[in-house]
Scaffold this active site. Structure first.
Site, PDB file in Angstrom:
ATOM      1  N   SER A 191       0.839  -1.382   0.014  1.00  0.00           N
ATOM      2  CA  SER A 191      -0.088  -0.020   0.103  1.00  0.00           C
ATOM      3  C   SER A 191       0.894   1.424  -0.062  1.00  0.00           C
ATOM      4  O   SER A 191       1.646   1.408  -1.023  1.00  0.00           O
ATOM      5  CB  SER A 191      -0.927   0.087   0.969  1.00  0.00           C
ATOM      6  OG  SER A 191      -1.785   1.041   0.973  1.00  0.00           O
ATOM      7  N   ASP A 348     -10.245  -3.347  -5.266  1.00  0.00           N
ATOM      8  CA  ASP A 348      -9.219  -2.343  -4.862  1.00  0.00           C
ATOM      9  C   ASP A 348      -9.172  -1.245  -5.625  1.00  0.00           C
ATOM     10  O   ASP A 348      -8.698  -1.447  -6.729  1.00  0.00           O
ATOM     11  CB  ASP A 348      -8.142  -3.190  -4.518  1.00  0.00           C
ATOM     12  CG  ASP A 348      -6.780  -2.190  -3.754  1.00  0.00           C
ATOM     13  OD1 ASP A 348      -7.313  -1.035  -3.501  1.00  0.00           O
ATOM     14  OD2 ASP A 348      -5.696  -2.489  -3.975  1.00  0.00           O
ATOM     15  N   HIS A 378      -8.133  -4.642  -0.904  1.00  0.00           N
ATOM     16  CA  HIS A 378      -6.975  -3.794  -0.126  1.00  0.00           C
ATOM     17  C   HIS A 378      -6.693  -4.304   1.300  1.00  0.00           C
ATOM     18  O   HIS A 378      -7.569  -4.367   2.135  1.00  0.00           O
ATOM     19  CB  HIS A 378      -7.319  -2.261  -0.492  1.00  0.00           C
ATOM     20  CG  HIS A 378      -5.944  -1.605  -0.223  1.00  0.00           C
ATOM     21  ND1 HIS A 378      -5.073  -1.474  -0.994  1.00  0.00           N
ATOM     22  CD2 HIS A 378      -5.628  -1.025   0.997  1.00  0.00           C
ATOM     23  CE1 HIS A 378      -4.251  -0.855  -0.792  1.00  0.00           C
ATOM     24  NE2 HIS A 378      -4.240  -0.629   0.721  1.00  0.00           N
TER      25      HIS A 378
END
Length: 408
Positions: A191, A348, A378
């Site tokens: 991320s 996501d 995610h």
């Protein structure tokens, strides 16, 4: 009694309404995800109220709550030695195999945790557990970077911390101290950590003072651009659990210490409209009409505003800085990048960031493995411990470590 008969069903209906989200039929463990997301949203809304009342910054409160809830220690392991130290003034946690079987040098991964540049920690149980498992599985030295977080600092400080720590570790004498093979080092992150990992790799590739370059980069659902918030994945997953589109935009604004009032304009790409001259040179780098395969484009069309708000980029020029948005880098920089692994999830908002970066790297001649999961969401890779344990987390983690084992 009669009142209770009325109130209880009403409260149950209200609770179900709050928890329920329409999710794709292919989503892994949808009800568990909805319950987790409802808990996250309730905590976030409470933190936003504290922020509105000017008692504290909402991210400071949110990170504190996450720390309080993070009481589930990952299982101890006699196979891994853990040491907290500093690399060039940056805190790091080093994981080493307890036993060295022979005199051979070891592989290594420099890992940068996610959390919107504002949340989590290298010491959190989720990342502590991930790094211990990587150490055991790969028999490698894992360096987990504890970069400073928003709102105490803002861009470029988290990047600077990650870069300084990685560059320090790559020095020959430091590698020798940890018995690490200079030719078998990977930079990785998930991320926002994937964002920092990609940016650090780009910077290292151009730094002539760094003699030992990373062999690999491995990016887990990375966030790579703040240019277009209307890619197919941003629209398809705008209300998806864990990371809705508007939340991601607010993470970006907080990262740059920008004006939160810009968020609604950025949702519709006003910051990169055709009349915003600063954005024009970068439009080709994010032309998803050509960078995405049809399976990801679906029936979506680009959102390109004719007129927008030039003041956004005037006040936050960092939106176009490649240290923040590695996807905007020129081909000459991409050509210098190491062999790459990118993990993406269908559900996501950041899916297309990873897919576009994979394509641009391939176009620049870099060998890329795009590992896409149709039923995942995610952040799933760190959700492997009860009560937030998902099969998606175990499967993505296994695939990621397997690739590292085969290529590092």
């Amino acid at each position: 009694m009669r009142t209770a008969v009325v109130l209880l069903p009403a409260l149950a209906a209200l609770g179900a309404y709050y928890v329920y989200l329409p999710l794709p039929g292919t989503m892994s463990e949808p009800w568990k995800l909805m319950l987790m997301d409802a808990s996250f949203r309730a905590i976030q809304e409470t933190c936003n109220l504290v922020h509105y009342l000017r008692l504290s910054h909402h991210l400071t409160v949110l990170n504190y709550v996450i720390g309080v809830l993070d009481k589930l220690e990952s299982p101890s392991s006699e196979l891994v030695k853990i040491q907290d130290t500093q690399f060039d003034g940056v805190e790091v946690r080093v994981f080493e195999p307890s036993k060295k079987e022979d005199k051979a040098l070891r592989r290594s991964v420099v890992y940068i945790h996610g959390g919107g540049w504002a949340l989590a920690s290298a010491r959190a149980s989720s990342y502590n557990n991930l790094c211990k498992i990587m150490t055991e599985s790969l028999k490698a030295v894992i360096v987990s970077i504890e970069y400073r977080l928003v709102p105490k600092v803002h861009f470029p400080e988290p990047f600077n911390d990650a870069f300084r720590a990685a560059k320090h570790f790559l020095q020959p004498d430091v590698l020798a101290k940890y018995s690490v093979d200079p030719g078998r080092i990977a930079i990785s992150g998930d991320s926002a950590g994937g964002n920092l990992a990609a940016a650090v790799c780009q910077q290292l590739s151009r730094d002539t003072s760094v003699t030992n370059k990373p062999k690999l980069q491995a990016l887990i659902y990375p966030v790579l651009q703040a240019f277009d918030f209307n890619t197919p994945s941003y629209r398809q997953n705008m209300n998806m659990p864990v990371l809705p589109r508007f939340v991601m935009i607010k993470f970006w604004i907080d990262y740059f210490n920008g004006n939160p009032d810009f968020a609604h304009s950025m949702v519709i790409n006003n910051h990169t409209a055709l009349d915003v001259s600063q954005a024009v040179p970068y439009k080709g780098h994010l032309n998803w009409s050509s960078l995405l395969p049809s399976v990801f484009k679906k029936n979506y069309k680009p959102v390109i505003q004719t007129t927008g708000k030039a003041e956004i980029l005037r006040e936050i020029p960092e939106l176009l800085d490649i240290r923040a948005s590695p996807l905007l880098a020129e081909k000459e920089i991409l050509q210098l990048q190491p062999k790459t692994y990118i993990l993406t999830c269908e559900n996501d908002v950041l899916r297309d960031d990873g897919v576009m970066y994979a394509k641009r790297l391939e176009n620049a001649g870099v060998e890329v493995t795009l590992d896409h999961f149709e039923d995942c969401f995610h952040g799933c890779m760190i959700f492997t411990v009860w009560p937030t344990d998902f099969s998606a987390g175990l499967r993505t983690r296994e695939s990621y470590i397997k690739w590292l084992d085969q290529n590092l």
